[in-house]
Design an enzyme around this catalytic site. Sequence first.
Site, short mmCIF file in Angstrom:
data_model
loop_
_atom_site.label_atom_id
_atom_site.label_comp_id
_atom_site.label_asym_id
_atom_site.label_seq_id
_atom_site.Cartn_x
_atom_site.Cartn_y
_atom_site.Cartn_z
CG HIS A 133 11.73 -23.18 32.83
ND1 HIS A 133 11.85 -21.84 33.15
CD2 HIS A 133 12.17 -23.26 31.55
CE1 HIS A 133 12.33 -21.17 32.12
NE2 HIS A 133 12.54 -22.02 31.12
CG ASP A 163 11.55 -20.72 36.43
OD1 ASP A 163 11.82 -21.91 36.67
OD2 ASP A 163 11.44 -20.28 35.27
N GLY A 238 15.98 -21.48 24.71
CA GLY A 238 17.41 -21.73 24.89
C GLY A 238 18.10 -20.61 25.64
CB SER A 240 15.21 -20.47 29.76
OG SER A 240 14.00 -20.07 29.18
CB ILE A 299 -1.74 -6.46 49.19
CG1 ILE A 299 -0.97 -7.47 48.34
CG2 ILE A 299 -1.10 -6.28 50.55
CD1 ILE A 299 0.51 -7.16 48.18
#
Length: 493
Positions: A133, A163, A238, A240, A299
Site C-alpha cells: 500500500h 501487503d 509513515g 508503514s 475452516i
Amino acid sequence: MKKYSLLVAAAVLGSIFTIAILMVFPIHTVKQTTQNTISEQTGLIQNVSYTSRAGSAGLADFTEASAKVTPTVVHIETRTTVRTSAQPPGFDIWREFFGPHWNFPQQEQSNVRRGSGSGVIVSHDGYIVTNNHVIQNADEIEVTLNDKRSFIARVVGADPNTDIALLKIDAEELTPISFANSDDVLVGEWVLAVGNPFNLNSTVTAGIVSAKGRNINILRQKYAIESFIQTDAAINPGNSGGALTNIYGDLIGINTAIASPTGSYSGYGFAVPSNIVSKVIVDLKQYGIVQRGFLGVSIRELDSRIAQERDLKVTRGVLIEGLTEKGAAQRAGLKAEDVILEIDEIQVRTSSEIQEIIGRRSPGDIVAVKINRKGKEKVIDVTLTNQDGEVAKMTRSSADETIANLGIVIKELDKDTQSKINNRKGVQVTEIRDGLIRKHTSMRVGFIITKVDRTPISSVEQFKDLIKNKKGGVMLEGVYTDVPGTFYYAFGM
C-alpha cells in the site's frame, strides 16, 4: 576495635543479602545461533538469525539494536498522478435541451498525489522490502538511504494478499537487515519499531509484543493472509514498510497497520511476520508472483459450544467444515469434521495461524497435519497445491506478464453481451487492478475492447498476442453496454 567489628559485620550481611537476591532472581542467559534457511541463489536473506531465549533480566538497552537497524531502514516517497472524469460546466442545461439520454464527452482532470513510507534493505545489491500500500499505483518511487543518498526504485513485484512489495535500486554494498524466526517470537518480549513517521527520518520506538496471529480484516483480498504480530511500540503514518525487530536488531516483522480512531498512534500496531515476508520476497524475485500453497479446506475456530454441538472429542484446534473438490486436503484423506491440532508440529488454535503456516509453503510442499477424528489422533501428510489444484509451480508467459502490468482481467464475450453491442466482437474487462490502465486512464469495469491500435479483437488469446510485444503508445478502442458511443484509452508501455 568495635568500629572494625561493625564494618566486618556489615560486609558479611551484605554478602549474604547479595547471595539471597541471586538465588531468588537468577541471571538468565541468552543463547544465539545462526542458520542459513534460504538458498543463497536468491541473493536475499542470507545468514538468517535465529534467537532462542532462556529468559531475560535487567533493564532493556536498545542502543546496540538501534545502531544495527537504523542503517537498514530507508525513507520512501511516492508520486502518483490521479485522474478523474468530470462533466463540463452547464452539463444539466445541455441534457435538458437534448434529452435525458444525451451524454456530453467527459473531460479528464489530473493532479499529483504524494505519499511517504518506509522500507527495509534485504540485500547488499539494492533489494528493499516495503508494504504494497506504500507504493500502490505510484508513477515514481524515490528511496532515500540513511546516509542521505537517493535513488529511483522499480517495483520487482507486489503481493496484495500479504501487503508486501519488493523494490530494487541500483546500489551496491548496502547494509541488509538480518531476519529472525518469527515463530520464536514470544508475547511480552521487547521489540523496536524503526521507520519514518510524519517524515521524521530514522525514528526508533520501543514496546512489547502484545499478541500474535491477529486478524484485523484490513486486507480486502480473496486470498488475504492476516496473522499479524501486534505491538504497543509507537507506530504512526509513515512507519508503514519499516522494521519491527527484537532487542538484537533482527527483523521479526514489517510494520503495516495501526488500530486508531484518530489515524495516529493509539496503542496498537500490527506487523507482517518475518517468516511470511521472507517467503514472499524470494518468490517475487524469482517468479514475479508468489507461489503460495493451498490446503483446500474451509475452516472454523473451535470452542466448547461448537464442540458440544458437533459432538467432538476435543475443544482446541481448528475445525474443517468443508473441502475443495480435488484439493490437497481431500486428496490426502482429510474429512469434514476433522479437527486440525498441529501442522508440522506447530500447534494451531486459530484460522489465521493456519493461514500463516500454509501461506509460507509452496505448491508441491508436503506438510504433516495432525488431526483429531472422532476422538482419535492421527498425522496425515498433505501435498499442497496451487489455487488451481495443481501441484506444479505456476509459470508466467510474457503475455501474462503484460496483462499483469496492465492491471486488468479480461474474458470472452457471451452471447447476451454481444447482442447488446450489435453482435460486435471483442473482449470484456471484468476487473481493474493496480497497473497501467488504472494509472493512466479512466477506464471502468465492463469496458469491451474491440480494437488495439485499430486491429479488431475477437478473443482473449488474440488480445494477449497483440499486446505482449507492444512498445511505446497503445490505443484501446471499445464500447460500454450502458453508455452510447465509442471510447478510446491511450497509455504508454
